[in-house]
Design an enzyme around this catalytic site. Structure first.
Site, short mmCIF file in Angstrom:
data_model
loop_
_atom_site.label_atom_id
_atom_site.label_comp_id
_atom_site.label_asym_id
_atom_site.label_seq_id
_atom_site.Cartn_x
_atom_site.Cartn_y
_atom_site.Cartn_z
N GLY A 177 0.80 -1.22 0.00
CA GLY A 177 0.00 0.00 0.00
C GLY A 177 0.83 1.27 0.00
N ALA A 178 0.19 2.40 0.39
CA ALA A 178 0.79 3.74 0.22
C ALA A 178 1.28 3.85 -1.23
CB ALA A 178 1.91 4.00 1.24
N HIS B 96 4.36 1.50 -7.99
CA HIS B 96 3.38 0.41 -7.92
C HIS B 96 2.50 0.39 -9.17
CE1 HIS B 96 3.92 1.34 -3.45
NE2 HIS B 96 4.24 0.07 -3.52
N GLN C 278 7.72 -9.28 8.06
CA GLN C 278 8.92 -8.98 7.29
C GLN C 278 9.64 -7.74 7.81
OE1 GLN C 278 6.86 -8.37 3.41
NE2 GLN C 278 8.22 -6.64 3.15
N GLN D 142 12.31 -3.87 -9.70
CA GLN D 142 13.78 -3.97 -9.56
C GLN D 142 14.28 -3.11 -8.39
OE1 GLN D 142 16.33 -2.73 -13.00
NE2 GLN D 142 17.66 -2.04 -11.33
N MET E 267 11.25 6.02 -6.25
CA MET E 267 9.98 6.17 -5.52
C MET E 267 9.85 5.06 -4.48
SD MET E 267 7.21 7.43 -8.23
CE MET E 267 7.40 9.02 -9.03
N SER E 268 9.35 5.43 -3.32
CA SER E 268 9.18 4.47 -2.24
C SER E 268 8.13 5.02 -1.28
CB SER E 268 10.51 4.31 -1.49
OG SER E 268 10.29 3.71 -0.23
#
Ligand code: AMP
Length: 282
Positions: free
Chosen positions: A31-32, A37, A61, A148, A184-185
């Site tokens: 999500g987020a 994504h 995790q 990746q 992006m994260s």
């Protein structure tokens, strides 16, 4: 768009779709959601009849409970984005549902279970393997899409797929970046504007190291120069910088010409852990 919360319900529904000959693409996320994504979703839409996007912040995790607690959660915005980009199914299970059905698998990750992310995040890939195994069992996808951006995770999932003989094709999609080059994260949301403006140094240093290798510098010298460069910026705490074979992720001490090489980095910025990598041909 159908929103399904129960694993059992998802399994039954997908089985009926597969029976009628539909191909299924799976996009697992926490999500987020951001354009990284969405790039996976778009690719999955092109290559499958039905796309399932899963949203689940997988507690097991996270080796750091604080990181789990602070992980950005934007559920209603996520659903809006997925509706807009036409995900056919969104799977949003609760912890009880998923963890109850989770099998205690123990894949042999070999060196992938010892280096880089595995070294600094004990238990991380075990948690990733369990959730992906569970999702593969429930969804039985024809293709599954990963970024990746998390290169070592992609290799872990390929290993898992081979070891448990899942009939799924793993599709690895390129890293989507902000205009200044920052990968992006979801964790970027936690950066304050001041630190966000420094964060593009991560890709700068990766590109700089990549250029050095391509100009024929040794691995040892490139690693030292990179570490020295990062040390000039006290806002960053470098956790690792590794130069590895891009296929196996075995750390390299020498480079052969024409080899595909991954340069991988993990840093803390404002106590937020950021990872990135580039792949070059030497
Ligand atoms: P996450 O929600 O962080 O677990 O990521 C879900 C999937 O999206 C993983 O396969 C990630 O590798 C992928 N992903 C995350 N960020 C990016 C990005 N910037 N570009 C491409 N894929 C990404």
């Amino acid at each position: 768009m159908q929103i399904i919360q129960s694993g059992k319900e998802l399994e039954i529904y997908i089985a009926s779709l597969k029976k009628s000959g539909k191909t299924i693409g799976l996009v697992p996320t926490m999500g987020a959601l951001h354009p990284g994504h969405i790039s996976l979703l778009k690719r999955a839409k092109m290559e499958n009849d039905i796309v399932v996007t899963s949203i689940f912040v997988n507690r097991i995790q996270f080796n750091n409970p604080e990181d789990f607690r602070l992980y950005p959660r934007t559920p209603s915005k996520d659903l809006q984005i997925l509706e807009e980009h036409k995900s056919d199914i969104v799977f949003t299970p609760g912890e009880e549902d998923l963890y109850e059905n989770m099998e205690s698998i123990n894949p042999d990750l070999g060196i992938l279970g010892q280096i880089m992310e595995a070294r600094f995040r004990p238990g991380h890939f075990e948690g990733v393997a369990k959730i992906v195994y569970t999702l593969f069992r429930l969804v039985n996808p024809d293709k599954a899409y990963f970024g990746q951006k998390d290169l070592q995770q992609c290799k872990v999932i390929e290993t898992l797929t081979t070891q448990y003989q899942f009939p799924v094709q793993i599709v690895i999609c390129p890293v989507i970046r902000e205009n200044d080059g920052l990968a992006m994260s979801s964790r970027n949301l936690r950066l304050s504007p001041e630190y966000r403006s420094l964060a593009n140094r991560i890709i700068t240093v990766l590109n700089y190291a990549g250029d050095m290798i391509q100009l024929g510098e040794s691995i040892e010298y490139t690693k030292k120069k990179t570490t020295d460069f990062m040390a000039k910026f006290p806002a960053f705490q470098l956790e690792y910088f590794e130069i590895a074979d891009a296929e196996t992720l075995h750390p390299l001490s020498v480079v052969s010409s024409g080899q595909s090489i991954a340069l991988c980095i993990a840093v803390y910025l404002e106590n937020i852990r950021l990872i990135d990598n580039i792949i070059i041909i030497s």
